[in-house]
Structures are given as C-alpha cells and as structure tokens.
Motif scaffolding. Sequence first.
Motif, short mmCIF file in Angstrom:
data_model
loop_
_atom_site.label_atom_id
_atom_site.label_comp_id
_atom_site.label_asym_id
_atom_site.label_seq_id
_atom_site.Cartn_x
_atom_site.Cartn_y
_atom_site.Cartn_z
N TYR A 184 0.80 -1.22 0.00
CA TYR A 184 0.00 0.00 0.00
C TYR A 184 0.83 1.28 0.00
O TYR A 184 0.28 2.37 -0.09
CB TYR A 184 -0.95 0.00 1.20
CG TYR A 184 -1.94 -1.14 1.11
CD1 TYR A 184 -3.13 -0.99 0.43
CD2 TYR A 184 -1.64 -2.38 1.67
CE1 TYR A 184 -4.03 -2.04 0.33
CE2 TYR A 184 -2.52 -3.44 1.57
CZ TYR A 184 -3.72 -3.27 0.88
OH TYR A 184 -4.59 -4.32 0.77
N TYR A 185 2.13 1.15 0.09
CA TYR A 185 2.98 2.35 0.02
C TYR A 185 2.76 3.11 -1.28
O TYR A 185 2.86 4.34 -1.32
CB TYR A 185 4.46 1.97 0.12
CG TYR A 185 4.87 1.37 1.44
CD1 TYR A 185 4.53 1.97 2.65
CD2 TYR A 185 5.63 0.21 1.50
CE1 TYR A 185 4.92 1.43 3.86
CE2 TYR A 185 6.04 -0.35 2.70
CZ TYR A 185 5.68 0.27 3.88
OH TYR A 185 6.06 -0.28 5.08
N HIS A 231 0.10 3.74 -2.98
CA HIS A 231 -1.16 4.46 -3.19
C HIS A 231 -1.00 5.98 -3.26
O HIS A 231 -1.42 6.59 -4.24
CB HIS A 231 -2.16 4.07 -2.10
CG HIS A 231 -2.77 2.72 -2.33
ND1 HIS A 231 -3.87 2.26 -1.64
CD2 HIS A 231 -2.42 1.71 -3.16
CE1 HIS A 231 -4.18 1.04 -2.04
NE2 HIS A 231 -3.31 0.68 -2.96
N PRO A 232 -0.41 6.64 -2.26
CA PRO A 232 -0.33 8.10 -2.36
C PRO A 232 0.77 8.60 -3.29
O PRO A 232 0.73 9.74 -3.73
CB PRO A 232 -0.06 8.53 -0.91
CG PRO A 232 0.66 7.38 -0.31
CD PRO A 232 0.06 6.15 -0.96
N ILE A 257 -2.31 -0.61 6.42
CA ILE A 257 -2.73 0.23 5.30
C ILE A 257 -2.69 1.70 5.68
O ILE A 257 -2.22 2.56 4.91
CB ILE A 257 -4.15 -0.18 4.85
CG1 ILE A 257 -4.14 -1.62 4.34
CG2 ILE A 257 -4.67 0.76 3.77
CD1 ILE A 257 -5.52 -2.19 4.07
N ARG A 286 -0.04 4.24 3.83
CA ARG A 286 -0.51 5.30 2.93
C ARG A 286 -0.26 6.68 3.50
O ARG A 286 0.17 7.59 2.77
CB ARG A 286 -1.99 5.10 2.62
CG ARG A 286 -2.25 3.84 1.82
CD ARG A 286 -3.67 3.73 1.37
NE ARG A 286 -4.61 3.95 2.45
CZ ARG A 286 -5.92 3.75 2.32
NH1 ARG A 286 -6.42 3.37 1.17
NH2 ARG A 286 -6.73 3.97 3.34
N SER A 287 -0.51 6.87 4.80
CA SER A 287 -0.28 8.20 5.37
C SER A 287 1.21 8.50 5.45
O SER A 287 1.66 9.59 5.09
CB SER A 287 -0.92 8.30 6.75
OG SER A 287 -0.43 7.31 7.63
N TRP A 314 -8.70 4.54 -4.29
CA TRP A 314 -7.52 5.14 -3.67
C TRP A 314 -6.41 5.41 -4.67
O TRP A 314 -5.69 6.41 -4.56
CB TRP A 314 -7.02 4.27 -2.52
CG TRP A 314 -7.77 4.58 -1.25
CD1 TRP A 314 -8.77 3.85 -0.69
CD2 TRP A 314 -7.62 5.74 -0.44
NE1 TRP A 314 -9.24 4.48 0.43
CE2 TRP A 314 -8.56 5.65 0.61
CE3 TRP A 314 -6.79 6.86 -0.49
CZ2 TRP A 314 -8.68 6.61 1.61
CZ3 TRP A 314 -6.91 7.82 0.51
CH2 TRP A 314 -7.84 7.70 1.54
N SER A 336 -5.10 9.46 -5.80
CA SER A 336 -3.77 10.07 -5.86
C SER A 336 -3.58 10.86 -7.15
O SER A 336 -3.05 11.97 -7.14
CB SER A 336 -2.70 8.97 -5.74
OG SER A 336 -1.41 9.52 -5.84
N GLY A 351 -1.72 11.27 1.61
CA GLY A 351 -1.36 10.56 2.84
C GLY A 351 -2.19 11.01 4.03
O GLY A 351 -2.62 10.20 4.84
N SER A 405 -5.48 9.47 4.11
CA SER A 405 -5.42 8.07 4.52
C SER A 405 -5.60 7.93 6.03
O SER A 405 -5.95 6.84 6.51
CB SER A 405 -4.09 7.44 4.10
OG SER A 405 -3.92 7.49 2.70
#
Length: 400
Positions: A32-33, A35-36, A151, A155-156, A239, A243, A259, A262
């Motif tokens: 999930y890294y 995603h943003p 997650i 993501r954050s 998601w 982004s 992030g 998230s």
Amino acid sequence: MLSGESLSDRKLSRLELALLTIATAVVTANGYYIHPIIARIAEDFQASASLIGMVPALNQLALALGIFLLLPLGDRFSNRRLISFFVAGQCAGITIMAFAADVYWFAAGSTVLGFFTIAPYLLPSYASKRVDPGQIGHVTALLTTGIVMGILLARSGAGVIGEYLGWRAVYYLGAALMLITVFLLPLIMDEDDKPRDTKPALSYSALLMSIGPVISRHPEVLVSGAIQGLSFGLFLSIWLALSLHLTSPAMGYGVDVVGYLSLLAIFNLYATPRLGRLADRIGARKARLAFAVLQALGLLLLFPFGQSIWLLTIPLLIMNILGPTLDISGRMLFLSEEPTIRTRLMTVYIILMFLGGGMGSWLGPTLYAWGGWNANATLAVAAALMTVALSLYALRKYEN
C-alpha cells in the motif's frame, strides 16, 4: 507454549494477540505504500497511468497466485516456518523495488512482493485455532485491524515521506521494517503448530487438488470471495485514482495530502473490533448485507463530492470503515469450520479477493486517465451494488 500444554488447549494471550496484530500491520503495509505516491513514481519513471497501474495490478495478481500455490501449505506444515519463509520473500521483493532502475524492475519487485505476501492471510487461520469458537469474530476483527493499521500507516506515512524525502525513501524504510520482521515474527509464534489430524498427510499436489472437493462441500466460500473481491477492487480503484485526482492540475495538491486523507482509516481502529462483535451477535450474513447496503449508499456521494477534498472525506470514511467489516463477515463463515480445512477455504477466498483487487488496481488509474473522477465513481458504485446483490443472495440461500 507451556510444558505439557497441547496445541488444542493452547490459547493466545492478549500480549501475543497484540504482537501478531502489529506483525500483521507490518507485513500488510508493503502493498500500500504506492497508493499516495503513484503519481510521483510515474513521473520519475516517465510511465503512463495505464503502465504504472500495472504495478499494483501485478502485485495483486501475483498475490492471488501465491495464495493458491503457498497458502494451502498451512494445512500441512508449521505456520511458524512457513511465515518465516514468506516474510523473507517479501523482504527481497520490496528491496528490489527500493533500488529499481526503471519501471519494469519496479514492477518485477512488486510482483515478487505480492507472490510472498501470504503471512497476513495465514495468521488468522493460525489464531483461529487458538481461541474459543465464540471469540473468532472478535479475534478476526483484531487481526483485520492490524491489516487496517498497516494500510493506514503505509498510505499516510508514504504520502508525507514521499513528498519531502522522495518515493525511494518510502521503500528503503519498508525494506528495513521487513528485515526486522524476518527475525522477530518467528519468536512470537509456537514452534509445534502443525494441524492435528489422524489422517495421513497429503502430498503437495494432492493438497492443491483437494481444494476442489473442499469447495464442493462449502460452496458459500465462492460467494464470500466474490463479494470481497468486488469490495476490495473498488477500494483499490478509488484510492489509486484519488492520488492522480488530487495531484492533478485541477486539484493541485501534493502527495502528502493523499497521505493525510489516509488517516481517515484511524477510525477503523475503533470501529472494526466493535462491528466484529456485532457480526458475532446478529450473524455474519445479516451483518454483511447491512454493511454492503450502507457502503453502496455512501459511495453514491463520490459523484457530488468529487471536486471538494473536504466533502470527499465523507464517502472515503464510509468506505474505509465498512470495507473491512465486509471482509470480517465473510471470513467468519469459514473460520468456524474444522481446523484442517480452514487454510484451504482461506485460499479460495483470498484468491478471489485479490483477483478483484488486481482488476481494480489497473482499472483505477486507467479509468481516471480515460474519463476522470466520475468514471471511477461509476465503477465503485456498480461494484458496491453487486456486493449488495450477492450478500442478499447468500443470506437467502445459506441462512438457516
């Protein structure tokens, strides 16, 4: 394990369950890294939206293949040894991603990472054998909370780190966390945790072939897997598109803002265990239908709220809370079956889940490039309505 205590009598302590929840978060976070920071990675590698969308898609499809080939081994071999091997494979995959010279090496590392991401889906089976039957929903919810934590932090954290230190720093940190997990996770688990069965052990090929007969005796797992595949696919599509949407010229935000959004998943840490207990009380099928209906209603707000980052938090929050509870309800239906087949039922369920996730991962960026935010919202609502229909079907067909 205490001396003289058999596996069947062994119950997880609160500390052990907490440590397994944290470990679940770490091994889940890797996928999930991206995603943003997908927009930044695409810019760095000069890749199109469709091409970069193949990176998470291949990760999900490789995970489905890994689940089929590797997860059934949990019904035959020591969970502790298997998980040690799987997390080492994850560590190798994320390291390749961190040092990738081009998008193709990055995709290759993501594919290796996905293939070995088995631990989050083997751990619930491991834990379900070490709790009282009446606690399965609660314990499954706690481990699902670990997935949500992974997650959330992935993501954050990736959004903020990617904005200020670059996307590679995200993967350097992820590789370091996995290296620590390779050494620490086996210390949490029992050494002697092979399933107790009076029947002779199946060969590997027989174990894979036995999945078909297991499905024939428990066909509802196909419905549950399809529901989760749709729910997970719409989650990833939204998601990943988000982004690209927020960092577009029209919206003008940085990846750190993705992030920050998230962080909405932090509400899951409170809501998910309580909704798991609700599913224990009213029944998994009834709870799943209720969650599916509420999710579909919430996702309708993606259309009118799509151009405001503040209003978008409402449907995103609804999706973040209700998505994991659909998963919990689906897993409860087969984690209460006999221990010797739970891992194979989990295999079928997770394969369907990640086939849906792989399709959603590719469709999210691709549809955004083609039709903008409304195209993604249409896909999400259509998938949500299908989960409602399948949940209603399962309730009517399988509820006594």
